[in-house]
Design a protein around this motif. Structure first.
Motif, mmCIF file in Angstrom:
data_model
loop_
_atom_site.group_PDB
_atom_site.id
_atom_site.type_symbol
_atom_site.label_atom_id
_atom_site.label_comp_id
_atom_site.label_asym_id
_atom_site.label_seq_id
_atom_site.Cartn_x
_atom_site.Cartn_y
_atom_site.Cartn_z
ATOM 1 N N LEU A 53 25.056 7.711 -18.652
ATOM 2 C CA LEU A 53 24.631 8.147 -19.984
ATOM 3 C C LEU A 53 23.323 8.941 -19.994
ATOM 4 O O LEU A 53 23.108 9.768 -20.882
ATOM 5 C CB LEU A 53 24.494 6.942 -20.908
ATOM 6 N N LEU A 54 22.419 8.680 -19.050
ATOM 7 C CA LEU A 54 21.139 9.398 -19.054
ATOM 8 C C LEU A 54 21.314 10.912 -18.930
ATOM 9 O O LEU A 54 20.700 11.671 -19.705
ATOM 10 C CB LEU A 54 20.230 8.860 -17.941
ATOM 11 N N PRO A 55 22.137 11.425 -17.979
ATOM 12 C CA PRO A 55 22.323 12.885 -17.913
ATOM 13 C C PRO A 55 22.912 13.458 -19.198
ATOM 14 O O PRO A 55 22.578 14.581 -19.590
ATOM 15 C CB PRO A 55 23.299 13.044 -16.735
ATOM 16 N N ARG A 56 23.765 12.701 -19.884
ATOM 17 C CA ARG A 56 24.334 13.160 -21.146
ATOM 18 C C ARG A 56 23.287 13.180 -22.261
ATOM 19 O O ARG A 56 23.496 13.811 -23.304
ATOM 20 C CB ARG A 56 25.486 12.251 -21.566
ATOM 21 N N TYR A 59 18.343 13.445 -19.548
ATOM 22 C CA TYR A 59 17.406 12.886 -18.578
ATOM 23 C C TYR A 59 18.089 12.703 -17.230
ATOM 24 O O TYR A 59 19.283 12.377 -17.162
ATOM 25 C CB TYR A 59 16.880 11.527 -19.051
ATOM 26 N N ALA A 60 17.320 12.899 -16.170
ATOM 27 C CA ALA A 60 17.861 12.677 -14.831
ATOM 28 C C ALA A 60 18.041 11.186 -14.582
ATOM 29 O O ALA A 60 17.210 10.372 -15.007
ATOM 30 C CB ALA A 60 16.920 13.276 -13.785
ATOM 31 N N ALA A 61 19.113 10.833 -13.888
ATOM 32 C CA ALA A 61 19.415 9.419 -13.626
ATOM 33 C C ALA A 61 18.720 8.947 -12.354
ATOM 34 O O ALA A 61 19.348 8.433 -11.431
ATOM 35 C CB ALA A 61 20.919 9.209 -13.530
ATOM 36 N N VAL A 66 16.169 5.084 -14.806
ATOM 37 C CA VAL A 66 17.132 4.021 -15.096
ATOM 38 C C VAL A 66 16.391 2.721 -15.415
ATOM 39 O O VAL A 66 16.714 2.017 -16.382
ATOM 40 C CB VAL A 66 18.106 3.817 -13.921
ATOM 41 N N GLY A 67 15.360 2.418 -14.623
ATOM 42 C CA GLY A 67 14.589 1.194 -14.844
ATOM 43 C C GLY A 67 13.848 1.216 -16.177
ATOM 44 O O GLY A 67 13.872 0.227 -16.920
ATOM 45 N N LEU A 68 13.221 2.354 -16.498
ATOM 46 C CA LEU A 68 12.459 2.452 -17.743
ATOM 47 C C LEU A 68 13.384 2.434 -18.956
ATOM 48 O O LEU A 68 13.133 1.706 -19.931
ATOM 49 C CB LEU A 68 11.621 3.735 -17.733
#
Length: 432
Positions: A53-56, A59-61, A66-68
């Protein structure tokens, strides 16, 4: 000789449960089980869900992102838990069973909707609302069992009820081991919609507690939140809030980061990604079994030595095991086996939550009991949300999750100094 035997036999006898009490307990237990499953699904699918979901979301995964993002989303979830105090006054006004069914329905629907998330923002909204539902279930289930079970059985009833949450952890781990590995994180969230069936069962089959019915019939219009913060209850309310805050910090520090820690240790030991995920699921199952044992051991101990001494033992055990697992075993060259061994100890003392299911109802009268239970648990979740955000930032800054999580052991040491201010209710009946 015979009289001694007779007294022992009578002491072993317990008031039999009627059909309504049995059905009510299993409805509350099943809701609490699926609540625990729902809560832990997020911890288990955190990495794969955010990696997609982050790239969508622009944001870079990366591991740091991912942790933040995971910590921010979990903090939102805990804020939702915190807002769940709204269920308490509703239950004191309209009854335990209707509102209990409402909490289950809420968290089930929005957990299922999380499977449809297109970006991290949608996932955050769904988890926030699911948190509002999940947060209310414990307070209402604990209140219902305490009020509906006979006096000579309600203490063990609290221990039995609390096992449900950790049975849910075990169920989530089993689903991740099977469904999650083969069908992915969206399928895991879809399984969280199953509790809708339990909500319908609770609403249709479980009778309202007689204690609440009597209190409602004979009481004048009330403002329960104002009452528990007034002179009569103020001290015990805030002490309970502090102790529950400490328990929640420790639970989520250990439970949320446990799968990630096991995956890191397993990967460091040379395991493939799939095997590392399976190992994390097995470790979570062991943690759950240990916590269930801790829940079952707690009520007899609390009856024998008192509520305050029992909580002190469990808090001390949590402090030692969190430090041992995340501060020591996590950094060993071959730390996987020692870490998992410490997880068993951490799980057992994590059963301290069973004490609150037993102890909180004993501290408040029926007319304000659900409000007090919900308020005390919700307060701790607000603080827990802030601590979780700080933990995420510390993990990102220190590039390790071991030390930040290990430092949460300090909270339990502080708790040992707060326990003496709480009331001792050993031997007292549930106040009407």
């Amino acid at each position: 000789m015979n009289s001694t035997t007779d007294r022992a036999r009578i002491a072993r006898q317990r008031t039999p449960l009627n059909r309504s009490q049995i059905v009510g307990f299993w409805g509350a237990w099943a809701g609490w089980t699926l609540d625990g499953m729902d809560s832990f699904i997020y911890a288990l699918v955190l990495t794969p869900a955010l990696t997609e979901l982050l790239p969508r979301s622009g944001y870079a995964a990366t591991p740091g992102n991912v942790g933040l993002a995971g910590s921010i989303l979990f903090a939102l979830f805990l804020v939702g838990w915190g807002l769940s105090f709204i269920w308490g006054p509703l239950a004191d006004r309209f009854g335990r069973t209707k509102v209990l069914a409402g909490t289950i329905f809420t968290f089930a629907i929005f957990t299922g909707l999380a499977a449809t998330s297109h970006n991290v923002w949608e996932l955050g909204i769904y988890r926030f609302i699911a948190g509002v539902g999940i947060g209310g279930e414990w307070a209402l289930a604990g209140t219902y069992v305490a009020e509906s079970w006979p006096e000579d059985r309600r203490k063990m009833g609290a221990g039995y009820l609390q096992t449900g949450y950790y049975a849910g952890f075990f169920l989530a781990a089993a689903l991740n081991y099977t469904v999650g590995v083969h069908f992915g994180w969206r399928a895991m969230f879809l399984t969280g919609a199953v509790p809708v069936v339990i909500a319908i069962l609770v609403l249709l089959r479980v009778k309202e507690s007689e204690k609440w019915q009597k209190a409602e019939a004979g009481s004048a219009p009330k403002k329960p939140l104002r009452e528990i913060l007034g002179p009569a209850y103020r001290r015990r309310t805030w002490v309970a809030c502090a102790l529950l805050t400490i328990a929640i910090i420790g639970l989520w520090a250990g439970a949320v980061y446990e799968p990630s820690a096991v995956i890191q240790l397993a990967t460091r030991a040379g395991m493939a990604k799939g095997d590392a995920i399976k190992t994390a699921s097995l470790a979570t199952g062991l943690l759950s079994i240990a916590t269930i044992l801790g829940c079952l051991a707690l009520p007899p101990l609390a009856e024998r030595i008192g509520r305050k001494k029992t909580l002190a033992i469990y808090f001390a055990g949590m402090a030692v095991s969190i430090a041992g697992a995340f501060g020591w075993a996590f950094y060993l060259p071959n730390g996987l086996a020692p870490f998992i061994a410490w997880l068993f100890v951490l799980g057992f003392f994590g059963g301290n939550f069973a004490l609150f299911s037993l102890w909180l109802p004993e501290q408040f009268e029926t007319r304000v009991r659900a409000t007090a239970f919900a308020f005390c648990t919700s307060f701790g979740r607000f603080v827990g949300a802030g601590v979780n955000f700080l933990l995420g930032a510390a993990v990102l800054h220190m590039h390790t999750l071991g030390v930040p999580v290990a430092l949460t052991a300090i909270a339990f040491v502080i708790g040992l100094f707060i326990i003496p201010f709480a009331p001792e209710t050993k031997g007292e009946v549930l106040p009407q």
